[in-house]
Design an enzyme around this catalytic site. Structure first.
Site, short mmCIF file in Angstrom:
data_model
loop_
_atom_site.label_atom_id
_atom_site.label_comp_id
_atom_site.label_asym_id
_atom_site.label_seq_id
_atom_site.Cartn_x
_atom_site.Cartn_y
_atom_site.Cartn_z
N GLU A 48 39.97 40.02 -2.10
CA GLU A 48 40.75 40.70 -1.07
C GLU A 48 39.87 41.49 -0.11
O GLU A 48 39.97 41.30 1.11
CB GLU A 48 41.81 41.59 -1.73
CG GLU A 48 42.92 40.80 -2.40
CD GLU A 48 43.96 41.68 -3.06
OE1 GLU A 48 45.12 41.68 -2.61
OE2 GLU A 48 43.61 42.37 -4.04
N GLY A 100 52.14 46.95 -0.34
CA GLY A 100 51.92 45.94 0.68
C GLY A 100 50.88 46.30 1.71
O GLY A 100 50.74 45.59 2.71
N GLU A 101 50.10 47.39 1.50
CA GLU A 101 49.14 47.83 2.50
C GLU A 101 47.70 47.84 1.99
O GLU A 101 46.82 48.40 2.64
CB GLU A 101 49.49 49.23 3.01
CG GLU A 101 50.75 49.30 3.83
CD GLU A 101 50.84 50.60 4.59
OE1 GLU A 101 50.82 50.57 5.84
OE2 GLU A 101 50.92 51.67 3.94
N PRO A 106 46.12 53.43 -6.35
CA PRO A 106 46.50 53.02 -7.72
C PRO A 106 47.25 51.69 -7.72
O PRO A 106 47.96 51.34 -6.77
CB PRO A 106 47.41 54.17 -8.19
CG PRO A 106 47.06 55.32 -7.30
CD PRO A 106 46.70 54.72 -5.99
N ARG A 107 47.09 50.95 -8.80
CA ARG A 107 47.70 49.62 -8.91
C ARG A 107 49.22 49.69 -8.99
O ARG A 107 49.92 48.88 -8.40
CB ARG A 107 47.14 48.93 -10.16
CG ARG A 107 47.71 47.55 -10.44
CD ARG A 107 47.14 46.52 -9.51
NE ARG A 107 47.48 45.15 -9.90
CZ ARG A 107 47.05 44.09 -9.27
NH1 ARG A 107 46.26 44.21 -8.23
NH2 ARG A 107 47.40 42.89 -9.68
N ASN A 155 41.49 41.29 -8.15
CA ASN A 155 41.01 40.27 -7.21
C ASN A 155 39.96 40.82 -6.25
O ASN A 155 40.27 41.55 -5.31
CB ASN A 155 42.20 39.71 -6.42
CG ASN A 155 41.82 38.49 -5.62
OD1 ASN A 155 40.66 38.08 -5.57
ND2 ASN A 155 42.81 37.88 -5.00
N GLU A 206 49.60 38.16 -8.63
CA GLU A 206 49.90 36.75 -8.41
C GLU A 206 50.58 36.53 -7.06
O GLU A 206 50.34 35.53 -6.39
CB GLU A 206 50.78 36.23 -9.55
CG GLU A 206 50.08 36.11 -10.89
CD GLU A 206 49.90 37.45 -11.60
OE1 GLU A 206 49.14 37.52 -12.58
OE2 GLU A 206 50.52 38.45 -11.16
#
Length: 444
Positions: free
Chosen positions: A353, A325-326, A283-284, A350, A70
């Site tokens: 992206e 963040g990358e 990985p998430r 998503n 989000e």
């Protein structure tokens, strides 16, 4: 003046009371789970509305995003709010540590002028006292809930203090609607405290209204399409990662538990045709970085880790993206992108992206949570679904073998995104109306 009590209102108050009682009864289990989500800069007592520290100056807008996905989807909105309301600061709350990390990455990317106006805190658990403390301490000029964040006690606390509330990019899947319909009085009471609901589609708007949304509901489209496309700064990502090497590279981003093994199997099959192929595996969740690194080593892959600034030598077969963040940078370093959470039954992540970077995109069969943004990409041929690891390997190989096809799909994705943009401007216009009623609209 408050509306006179009604039978419906009484049912809603009873539902919220029962909900709060259930939270208190389950609090030992809730605390056991939430307490693991620790960030050194954020004391655990923030979960109860304490320990908020020094907040950015007022007037203050509060935006709540559940987690990392989000926050990423709200990036354009966050930047637009900072620009449109220069007299306001922006407080972003999340429920998860990964979401906190994503917000911190956004803060770090700000200029010296805007950075002091952006901050993160954890959202308190939805106990009545914690909700009241949080809203009283934050004193938001406006509260924004992203997608489906409808916390009854927090919304009630906002209403008691006269804080205007908007749900932005409002999303309610058929599955979530079926669950919420069973507790309709509770949800109707929560929605009664929302001043404006900006739904991303007609279907979402109808579902919210069926739950009892009594006030203004608008269909504004999905904010996820309002992303910057083909950022030229990211075009150097592959060169900075591999130097002058022209190795074929594919990226598997936002992968989930049980999915990495399937992806590594696809990579093994791919390397039979492209022996020098490199997999960038992202990985998430950060708590799984070490686990996935161990899996790669156990399966015999020479692995380098992003967090260690490890060089990608010719014998490295897997590059583990174990930083926060990358993801966009790593997607841009690849020739083909696969979006995870989709080879396992988790509803996907998503797909816009990598598409926004002009990359051809692949995903698995499970895409329920993002079907609204996936359908236009599927129809344009910018996104391809695969059913198995073998099919994934074949799809990656086909794109690596045909750069013209890969480029055409990437350009199709960019065109889809541009064609569907505009939700951000419509959202900002609606928010202007909420703030202007208190004389705090945007600076023209």
């Amino acid at each position: 003046m408050p509306a006179p009590p009604t039978e419906s209102g009484a049912r809603q108050r009873l539902a919220r009371g029962l909900y709060s009682a259930a939270l208190y009864a389950l609090s030992p289990l809730i605390f056991r789970r939430i307490w693991r989500e620790q960030v050194p800069t954020h004391p655990r007592r923030q979960r109860l509305g304490f320990g908020l520290g020094v907040l950015p100056p007022t007037p203050r807008i509060w935006l709540h995003c559940a987690s990392v996905g989000e926050v990423r989807a709200a990036k354009a909105l966050i930047e637009a709010l900072l620009a449109r309301y220069p007299r306001h600061s922006l407080l972003i709350t999340t429920m998860t540590a990964t979401g906190a990390g994503q917000v911190q990455a956004l803060i770090d990317a700000q200029t010296e002028t805007t950075r002091p106006r952006l901050a993160h805190r954890f959202l308190p658990l939805d106990f009545p006292g914690a909700a009241r403390r949080f809203v009283a301490r934050v004193k938001p000029a406006m509260a924004l809930m992203f997608e489906t964040e409808l916390w009854p006690n927090l919304l009630h606390a906002c209403a008691r203090r006269g804080v205007p509330v908007a749900v932005v990019n409002g999303r309610l899947s058929e599955r979530a609607f079926s669950r919420y319909r069973r507790i309709r009085p509770l949800m109707a009471g929560a929605l009664a405290n929302v001043d404006w609901l900006a739904a991303k589609s007609v279907a979402d708007a109808h579902r919210f209204q069926a739950l009892g949304a009594p006030r203004r509901v608008s269909v504004i489209g999905s904010l996820k399409f309002d992303v910057a496309v083909s950022d030229s700064r990211l075009e150097e990502s592959k060169r900075s990662l591999l130097g002058k090497s022209d190795r074929p590279v594919w990226v598997a981003g936002s992968t989930r538990d049980g999915e990495e093994a399937l992806i590594l199997g696809a990579h093994r099959a791919l390397r039979q045709r492209f022996p020098q192929a490199l997999l960038i595996l992202v990985p998430r969740h950060p708590q799984r970085f070490d686990e996935v690194a161990a899996l790669c080593e156990q399966e015999g892959w020479r692995t380098a880790r992003r967090s260690e600034n490890a060089a990608v030598a010719d014998d490295v077969a897997v590059y583990l993206g174990d930083t926060l963040g990358e993801l966009a940078t790593l997607y841009a370093a690849g020739d083909v992108a696969f979006v995870g959470g989709s080879l396992v039954k988790l509803g996907g992540h998503n797909v816009l992206e990598p598409a926004a970077l002009g990359r051809p995109v692949l995903c698995g069969p499970s895409l329920e949570n993002f079907i609204d943004v996936a359908e236009p990409l599927l129809q344009a041929g910018a996104l391809e679904q695969v059913e198995t690891p073998a099919a994934l390997a074949s799809a990656v190989a086909a794109l690596l073998n045909d750069p013209a096809l890969a480029n055409a799909r990437g350009q199709a994705g960019i065109e889809v995104i541009r064609d569907h943009q505009g939700a951000l401007s419509r959202t900002l216009k609606g928010l202007d109306a909420l703030l202007s009623r208190d004389g705090e609209g945007p600076v023209s």
